[in-house]
Design a protein around this motif. Structure first.
Motif, short mmCIF file in Angstrom:
data_model
loop_
_atom_site.label_atom_id
_atom_site.label_comp_id
_atom_site.label_asym_id
_atom_site.label_seq_id
_atom_site.Cartn_x
_atom_site.Cartn_y
_atom_site.Cartn_z
N VAL A 97 -2.70 11.93 7.13
CA VAL A 97 -3.62 11.07 6.73
C VAL A 97 -4.35 12.07 5.65
O VAL A 97 -4.29 13.39 5.74
N VAL A 98 -4.85 11.67 4.55
CA VAL A 98 -5.35 12.32 3.48
C VAL A 98 -6.60 11.63 2.81
O VAL A 98 -6.85 10.40 2.61
N GLY A 99 -7.69 12.48 2.97
CA GLY A 99 -8.95 11.99 2.61
C GLY A 99 -9.23 11.65 1.13
O GLY A 99 -8.42 12.12 0.33
N ALA A 100 -10.42 11.31 0.84
CA ALA A 100 -10.74 11.15 -0.66
C ALA A 100 -11.16 12.52 -1.25
O ALA A 100 -11.86 13.44 -0.53
N GLY A 101 -11.01 12.74 -2.56
CA GLY A 101 -11.72 13.82 -3.17
C GLY A 101 -10.50 14.26 -4.34
O GLY A 101 -9.42 13.81 -4.68
N THR A 102 -11.08 14.99 -5.38
CA THR A 102 -10.16 15.37 -6.46
C THR A 102 -9.22 16.39 -6.20
O THR A 102 -8.28 16.49 -6.68
N THR A 103 -9.74 17.28 -4.98
CA THR A 103 -8.67 18.18 -4.60
C THR A 103 -7.42 17.49 -3.95
O THR A 103 -6.31 17.94 -3.93
N THR A 104 -7.80 16.46 -2.94
CA THR A 104 -6.91 15.75 -2.33
C THR A 104 -5.81 15.05 -3.16
O THR A 104 -4.77 14.85 -3.01
N GLN A 105 -6.71 14.71 -4.53
CA GLN A 105 -5.76 13.82 -5.26
C GLN A 105 -4.78 14.81 -5.98
O GLN A 105 -3.54 14.21 -6.09
N GLN A 162 -8.50 3.28 13.99
CA GLN A 162 -8.38 3.51 15.66
C GLN A 162 -7.01 3.38 16.28
O GLN A 162 -6.21 2.22 15.85
N GLY A 163 -6.82 4.36 17.22
CA GLY A 163 -5.39 3.98 17.82
C GLY A 163 -4.23 4.75 16.80
O GLY A 163 -3.18 4.84 17.34
N LEU A 164 -4.77 5.48 15.88
CA LEU A 164 -3.50 6.11 14.91
C LEU A 164 -3.64 7.68 15.28
O LEU A 164 -4.44 8.18 15.51
N ARG A 165 -2.55 8.11 15.32
CA ARG A 165 -2.07 9.48 15.58
C ARG A 165 -1.05 10.30 14.61
O ARG A 165 0.05 9.49 14.67
N VAL A 166 -1.57 11.20 13.82
CA VAL A 166 -0.47 11.75 12.92
C VAL A 166 -0.57 13.13 13.08
O VAL A 166 -1.46 13.69 13.96
N SER A 167 0.51 13.82 12.45
CA SER A 167 0.21 15.33 12.60
C SER A 167 -0.80 16.23 12.02
O SER A 167 -1.14 16.99 12.84
N ARG A 168 -1.33 15.64 10.96
CA ARG A 168 -2.30 16.43 10.60
C ARG A 168 -3.25 15.61 9.39
O ARG A 168 -2.74 14.64 8.71
N ALA A 169 -4.50 15.97 9.16
CA ALA A 169 -5.31 15.40 8.15
C ALA A 169 -5.62 16.42 7.33
O ALA A 169 -5.96 17.56 7.51
N PHE A 170 -5.59 16.01 5.89
CA PHE A 170 -5.98 16.88 4.81
C PHE A 170 -7.41 16.22 4.17
O PHE A 170 -7.35 15.13 3.96
N LEU A 171 -8.26 17.04 4.31
CA LEU A 171 -9.60 16.63 3.83
C LEU A 171 -10.27 17.85 2.98
O LEU A 171 -10.17 19.03 3.08
#
Length: 327
Positions: A97-105, A162-171
C-alpha cells in the motif's frame, strides 16, 4: 540583497508553505545557510516565525499543512533521492500500500518498473504515476476526494481497506519525531493513513529532513510501529536533526539515509550507536546509511529488502487485493 529584503522574502515563503528548510531558504534568497539562520533568528525574536530543526515554521507550535502546489516545490532533490532508495525495498511480485504525498508520488514513478507488483493506494497522484505501467496492477480505495492533496479519505476509504493484508505500507506525513512518530495536519488523512498501517506487516516512512522534529496535530504512526525510515542527510551543522535520527534509531527504527556522505558517516561513528554500511546492490539508487541497534524489529524475520510475509504470502496478498477490487 539587503537583510531587510531577505527577511521579508523568508517570511513570505514560510507564510505560504507553513514550513521551509534552511537549505531551501538559502537557495531561494541566494545566500549561505549561515546567513539565513541569522535572519531566521532575527525573525523569531520578533515573533514572526519559529525555528524548527533545520528550518523555519509558522509560529504557534504545530505546523500547518501546505497544499500540493507548495509541497511539490519543496525539497524536490531530497524527495527524488529518498524515492530512489525506497524503491529498492520493493520486490518483484509484492503487494503493497502507498499513501498520499509528493514523496510517495516520486516513489510510485519508480515502482512502475517493478514487474508483478500490486499497489493499493488512496492517492490519485500515485495511481496516475502507475497508470501506464504494464506489469503493475493498481487498486484504488473508495472514499471522498480531498482536493488539497488529491487523496481519497473518509469512511469509504477506510472501509475498503478492512481485511486487507500486504507486505508493507509506504507513508509520508507532515512531521516526524521520535517521541510521537509520524503525524499530519488533517484528521481525515490521518484516519486513512492509520487504516493503511493496519493493512501492512511493515511500515516504511518516507520523510525528508524538513520534517524531522516537526510535530503536527494528528498522529498517524507511533514510533514503535515504524519499521523503516528513509530520509535524506541533514546539514552537517544540524545537530538537532541528527539527534532526532539517533533517537529514532534508539527506538529500533531502521534508518536509511539517501546521499549520506563522509560527514554523516563520521557523525554516526562518533555516536557509537550506529553502524555505517554500503550496499553494493543499490547502485544507481543512492547510498544508504543504516542505523541498526540491538533488539531491532524484523517483522516475521524479514530482512531489510523484504521477503513475502510467510511462505505463499504473496499469493494470499494478491487474493485479498482481488477481494477488495470486487467490493
Amino acid at each position: 540583497m539587503f537583510a531587510a529584503e531577505r527577511r521579508q522574502l523568508i517570511l513570505e515563503m514560510v507564510r505560504a508553505n507553513g514550513a521551509v528548510s534552511l537549505r531551501e531558504l538559502a537557495r531561494v534568497v541566494q545566500t549561505s545557510e549561515v546567513t539565513v539562520r541569522r535572519d531566521v533568528r532575527a525573525l523569531e525574536a520578533e515573533g514572526l516565525l519559529d525555528r524548527r530543526h533545520g528550518g523555519a515554521v509558522l509560529p504557534g507550535g504545530f505546523t500547518r499543512e501546505s497544499g500540493f502546489p507548495q509541497k511539490s516545490h519543496l525539497a524536490t532533490a531530497e524527495k527524488t533521492a529518498i524515492a530512489d532508495l525506497a524503491a529498492g525495498l520493493v520486490e518483484e511480485g509484492e503487494a503493497i500500500v502507498v499513501g498520499a504525498g509528493t514523496t510517495t508520488q516520486e516513489l510510485a514513478r519508480r515502482l512502475a518498473r517493478v514487474p508483478g507488483l500490486t499497489v493499493v493506494t488512496n492517492s490519485l497522484l500515485v495511481a496516475q504515476a502507475l497508470a501506464h505501467a504494464n506489469r503493475v496492477e493498481v487498486v484504488m480505495t473508495g472514499g471522498t476526494l480531498r482536493g488539497s492533496n488529491y487523496a481519497l479519505v473518509g469512511s469509504g476509504a477506510e472501509q475498503s481497506l478492512q481485511g486487507l493484508r500486504v507486505s508493507r505500507a509506504f507513508l509520508s506525513g507532515s512531521g516526524l519525531t521520535a517521541e510521537r512518530g509520524l503525524s499530519t495536519s488533517n484528521m481525515l488523512s490521518a484516519s486513512v493513513d492509520r487504516a493503511l498501517v493496519q493493512a501492512a506487516a511493515e511500515v516504511v516512512v518516507l520523510a525528508d529532513h524538513t520534517k524531522l522534529g516537526s510535530d503536527t496535530m494528528f498522529q498517524t504512526v507511533p514510533t514503535d510501529l515504524i519499521t523503516h525510515l528513509v530520509t535524506d542527510e541533514p546539514a552537517a551543522h544540524d545537530e538537532r536533526a541528527a539527534a532526532e535520527l539517533q533517537a529514532l534509531a534508539d527506538q529500533g527504527v531502521q534508518i536509511a539515509v539517501a546521499g549520506a556522505g563522509a560527514g554523516a558517516a563520521a557523525a554516526a561513528s562518533a555516536s557509537g550507536a550506529a553502524s555505517v554500511s554500503g550496499d553494493a546492490g543499490s547502485a544507481g539508487r543512492g547510498s544508504r546509511r543504516e542505523m541498526p541497534l540491538p533488539g531491532q524489529r524484523r517483522t516475521h524475520g524479514q530482512a531489510l529488502r523484504g521477503v513475502p510475509v510467510e511462505p505463499g504470502g504473496g499469493e494470499r496478498e494478491r487474493a485479498r487485493v482481488a477481494d477488495l477490487r470486487r467490493r
